[in-house]
Write a protein that holds these residues in place. Structure first.
Motif, short mmCIF file in Angstrom:
data_model
loop_
_atom_site.label_atom_id
_atom_site.label_comp_id
_atom_site.label_asym_id
_atom_site.label_seq_id
_atom_site.Cartn_x
_atom_site.Cartn_y
_atom_site.Cartn_z
N HIS A 1 0.85 -1.19 0.00
CA HIS A 1 0.00 0.00 0.00
C HIS A 1 0.89 1.24 0.00
O HIS A 1 1.88 1.29 0.75
CB HIS A 1 -0.89 -0.01 1.25
N PRO A 2 0.58 2.25 -0.84
CA PRO A 2 1.42 3.45 -0.88
C PRO A 2 1.58 4.13 0.48
O PRO A 2 2.60 4.78 0.73
CB PRO A 2 0.68 4.38 -1.85
N ALA A 3 0.60 3.97 1.38
CA ALA A 3 0.70 4.59 2.70
C ALA A 3 1.87 4.01 3.51
O ALA A 3 2.38 4.67 4.43
CB ALA A 3 -0.60 4.43 3.48
N ALA A 4 2.30 2.81 3.15
CA ALA A 4 3.41 2.17 3.89
C ALA A 4 4.67 3.04 3.81
O ALA A 4 5.47 3.09 4.75
CB ALA A 4 3.69 0.79 3.32
N VAL A 5 4.80 3.75 2.69
CA VAL A 5 5.98 4.61 2.48
C VAL A 5 6.01 5.77 3.47
O VAL A 5 7.08 6.27 3.83
CB VAL A 5 5.95 5.14 1.03
N LEU A 6 4.83 6.17 3.93
CA LEU A 6 4.77 7.31 4.85
C LEU A 6 5.41 6.94 6.18
O LEU A 6 5.95 7.80 6.89
CB LEU A 6 3.32 7.76 5.06
N TYR A 7 5.36 5.67 6.53
CA TYR A 7 5.97 5.20 7.78
C TYR A 7 7.34 4.58 7.55
O TYR A 7 8.19 4.58 8.44
CB TYR A 7 5.03 4.20 8.47
N HIS A 8 7.55 4.03 6.37
CA HIS A 8 8.83 3.38 6.04
C HIS A 8 9.30 3.89 4.68
O HIS A 8 9.10 3.21 3.65
CB HIS A 8 8.67 1.86 5.98
N PRO A 9 9.91 5.08 4.65
CA PRO A 9 10.29 5.67 3.36
C PRO A 9 11.17 4.75 2.51
O PRO A 9 11.13 4.81 1.28
CB PRO A 9 11.07 6.93 3.77
N ALA A 10 11.92 3.86 3.18
CA ALA A 10 12.80 2.97 2.42
C ALA A 10 12.01 2.02 1.52
O ALA A 10 12.57 1.43 0.58
CB ALA A 10 13.68 2.17 3.39
N LYS A 11 10.71 1.88 1.79
CA LYS A 11 9.89 0.96 0.97
C LYS A 11 9.55 1.55 -0.41
O LYS A 11 8.99 0.84 -1.25
CB LYS A 11 8.59 0.60 1.70
N TYR A 12 9.89 2.82 -0.59
CA TYR A 12 9.51 3.45 -1.86
C TYR A 12 10.12 2.72 -3.06
O TYR A 12 9.47 2.53 -4.09
CB TYR A 12 9.89 4.93 -1.88
N HIS A 13 11.37 2.31 -2.90
CA HIS A 13 12.03 1.69 -4.06
C HIS A 13 11.38 0.34 -4.43
O HIS A 13 11.40 -0.07 -5.58
CB HIS A 13 13.54 1.56 -3.85
N VAL A 14 10.79 -0.33 -3.44
CA VAL A 14 10.08 -1.58 -3.74
C VAL A 14 8.84 -1.27 -4.59
O VAL A 14 8.54 -1.96 -5.57
CB VAL A 14 9.66 -2.31 -2.43
#
Ligand code: URA
Length: 210
Positions: free
Chosen positions: A159-172
């Motif tokens: 879910h895109p919201a995951a990036v708000l808490y874990h910015p490192a997930k953006y590249h995934v």
């Protein structure tokens, strides 16, 4: 060509006063979904949050900005895709959707899928993935894989919201969007007809959304 749009509009009118679960009591606006009724690519998120509830549009908060950036990374805009959610009404305090609510709203989502008839469905996060694929597996195991569901490709991603808490997930997410692009490019899945731009909201407001 505009047959899908007309059908979607009629369907919106038929559910805009839905009371199939108790969320109608606490919601501000039903969030039907928005985008192109002829889209080949459909995104399915979880449920409206505070901003979506107030505006009656999906993904207009911070998670929506992430989604817009990811779409831009594969040269797409919102008016080329369709965005919907598992639930059309906001759960109070953004709590997880309850099974009764998902059960009550499922038919609405499936009808949207039937009308839009996308080639590719991208499920955003656990809730939409489990509903569409019919699994209880977690998103970490499923993300980035391609499933065949009733002849459509389904690709679950975080879910895109995951990036708000874990910015490192953006590249995934970026990587998974590249995969979506490849799927779209495999054949020219996008329909040939010109894309109808999303018009500014008319009355009633949501009719301008698709
Ligand atoms: N998160 C979702 O899953 N859907 C929205 O519409 C907004 C945030």
């Amino acid at each position: 060509m505009d047959e899908r749009r007309e059908k979607l509009k009629d369907f919106y009118f038929s559910i805009r006063d839905c009371r199939d679960c108790a969320l109608w009591k606490t919601k501000t606006k039903l969030v039907f979904g928005s985008g192109n009724a002829n889209a080949k690519l459909m995104f399915i998120g979880e449920a409206p949050g505070k901003h979506e509830d107030l505006q009656g549009k999906p993904f207009v908060g911070r998670a929506g900005q992430v989604l817009d950036n990811l779409l831009a990374s594969i040269d797409l805009t919102r008016d080329q895709v369709f965005i919907a959610n598992v639930l059309k009404c906001r759960p109070p305090q953004n709590r997880d959707p309850r099974p009764l609510e998902v059960g009550a709203c499922k038919g609405h989502l499936l009808r949207q899928v039937e009308i839009i008839d996308p080639t590719i469905i991208c499920t955003l996060g656990k809730h939409s993935t489990q509903l569409i694929i019919g699994t209880s597996q977690g998103i970490t195991k499923l993300r980035g894989k391609v499933f065949n569901q009733d002849g459509r490709m389904v690709i679950p991603i975080n879910h895109p919201a995951a990036v708000l808490y874990h910015p490192a997930k953006y590249h995934v997410l970026e990587k998974d969007f590249q995969k979506i692009k490849k799927l779209l490019d495999q054949k020219d899945h996008r329909r040939q007809e010109p894309v109808k731009p999303v018009s500014p909201p008319q009355k009633p407001e949501q009719l301008g959304l698709f």
